[in-house]
Write a protein that holds these residues in place. Structure first.
Motif, PDB file in Angstrom:
ATOM      1  N   GLU A  92      35.778  26.746  -0.765  1.00  0.00           N
ATOM      2  CA  GLU A  92      35.784  26.922  -2.226  1.00  0.00           C
ATOM      3  C   GLU A  92      37.203  26.782  -2.778  1.00  0.00           C
ATOM      4  O   GLU A  92      37.417  26.140  -3.823  1.00  0.00           O
ATOM      5  N   THR A  93      38.173  27.365  -2.081  1.00  0.00           N
ATOM      6  CA  THR A  93      39.569  27.262  -2.522  1.00  0.00           C
ATOM      7  C   THR A  93      40.074  25.835  -2.416  1.00  0.00           C
ATOM      8  O   THR A  93      40.784  25.345  -3.306  1.00  0.00           O
ATOM      9  N   SER A  95      38.267  23.222  -2.688  1.00  0.00           N
ATOM     10  CA  SER A  95      37.632  22.501  -3.797  1.00  0.00           C
ATOM     11  C   SER A  95      38.423  22.677  -5.092  1.00  0.00           C
ATOM     12  O   SER A  95      38.646  21.720  -5.843  1.00  0.00           O
ATOM     13  N   LYS A  96      38.894  23.899  -5.349  1.00  0.00           N
ATOM     14  CA  LYS A  96      39.718  24.147  -6.530  1.00  0.00           C
ATOM     15  C   LYS A  96      41.023  23.370  -6.450  1.00  0.00           C
ATOM     16  O   LYS A  96      41.490  22.800  -7.441  1.00  0.00           O
ATOM     17  N   LEU A  97      41.598  23.360  -5.261  1.00  0.00           N
ATOM     18  CA  LEU A  97      42.865  22.653  -5.059  1.00  0.00           C
ATOM     19  C   LEU A  97      42.705  21.160  -5.333  1.00  0.00           C
ATOM     20  O   LEU A  97      43.525  20.546  -6.016  1.00  0.00           O
ATOM     21  N   LYS A  99      40.385  19.709  -7.103  1.00  0.00           N
ATOM     22  CA  LYS A  99      40.098  19.507  -8.532  1.00  0.00           C
ATOM     23  C   LYS A  99      41.382  19.529  -9.339  1.00  0.00           C
ATOM     24  O   LYS A  99      41.611  18.672 -10.199  1.00  0.00           O
ATOM     25  N   PHE A 100      42.248  20.500  -9.053  1.00  0.00           N
ATOM     26  CA  PHE A 100      43.532  20.589  -9.756  1.00  0.00           C
ATOM     27  C   PHE A 100      44.393  19.374  -9.463  1.00  0.00           C
ATOM     28  O   PHE A 100      45.044  18.826 -10.349  1.00  0.00           O
ATOM     29  N   THR A 116      51.070  26.194  -8.205  1.00  0.00           N
ATOM     30  CA  THR A 116      49.606  26.292  -8.187  1.00  0.00           C
ATOM     31  C   THR A 116      49.067  25.710  -6.893  1.00  0.00           C
ATOM     32  O   THR A 116      48.183  26.291  -6.243  1.00  0.00           O
ATOM     33  N   TYR A 120      47.094  27.950  -3.822  1.00  0.00           N
ATOM     34  CA  TYR A 120      45.798  27.593  -3.237  1.00  0.00           C
ATOM     35  C   TYR A 120      45.905  27.479  -1.719  1.00  0.00           C
ATOM     36  O   TYR A 120      45.045  27.962  -0.975  1.00  0.00           O
TER      37      TYR A 120
END
Length: 249
Positions: A92-93, A95-97, A99-100, A116, A120
């Protein structure tokens, strides 16, 4: 009938006219050559900038696969240990990374954006190392919008894990400090060393060499520096480069 004065003036004009014409042609010739030289220099400067930009972009692209490979390798270690809950959180983390990353796919980012990425990555490593890992990030409030090359801090943080935390059992401490002094940014990334450890990042490796080259390309006429400082309690990497806001470039 011409007077002597008029005749003298006529003779003078006949003599001076060709000379004036010759001087005019010479001036135009020199001026044209000068214009051609300036245009050539302008083209050469533009070409040099394009080559530097291309090289800078290439160096940015070189560092990214290593970052993602190391991140995936960390997640893979959780899968091998059958730590399913942590594995899901890590994915999940990641995935956020990602996306960013692809929302801010620039060749020049702010320190805030770079941190940021780092946060992550450290979240994933914290899941992996659990209570073994301790980290701290300190920044001056006025530096977050300053520009930095992508993956600068990230690469040095990865070095700490690769050359230290992953090789030796024990408490792992990492400290990142970003501050402004006069017109320069000072970044220090420190990690603790363990007894008997050669806690020195591979100086000839891609990461540090890449950072040095990209800093030189981004700030060609300014002071930049990457220093390795080995002390009794660990390894510090000090990076110095000009303080510039993104809008100023």
């Amino acid at each position: 009938m011409l007077t002597v004065e008029a005749f003298s003036m006529y003779i003078m004009l006949c003599v001076l006219a060709p000379l004036l014409g010759a001087f005019t042609l010479l001036f135009l010739f020199i001026f044209e050559k000068r214009i051609d030289l300036l245009e050539k220099q302008t083209r050469e400067i533009a070409l040099e900038r394009e080559l530097q930009t291309a090289l800078y972009n290439q160096l940015n692209q070189e560092i990214q696969p290593h970052f993602f490979f190391n991140t995936l390798n960390s997640i893979l270690s959780l899968a091998r240990l059958n730590r399913k809950t942590e594995l899901i959180r890590s994915i999940e983390t990641l995935s956020k990374l990602l996306k960013f990353k692809y929302q801010t796919n620039n060749n020049l980012i702010t320190i805030d954006e770079e941190l940021t990425y780092v946060n992550y990555y450290l979240e994933i490593q914290k899941i992996r190392f659990r209570d073994r890992l301790h980290y701290e990030i300190l920044t001056d409030p006025n530096v977050t919008q300053a520009v930095v090359i992508p993956f600068l801090i990230q690469t040095l943080v990865e070095n700490a894990f690769k050359h230290s935390f992953e090789k030796y059992i024990g408490e792992s401490y990492l400290k990142i400090v970003v501050r402004k002094a006069d017109k320069e940014i000072y970044m220090t990334i420190w990690n603790n060393s363990f007894e008997g450890q050669e806690n020195v990042p591979h100086e000839g490796g891609l990461g540090l060499e890449n950072i040095v080259k990209r800093l030189e390309l981004l700030f060609p006429n300014s002071h930049t520096s990457v220093q390795l400082i080995n002390t009794t309690d660990g390894m510090t990497v000090l990076v110095i480069f000009p303080f510039l806001i993104k809008s100023e470039i």
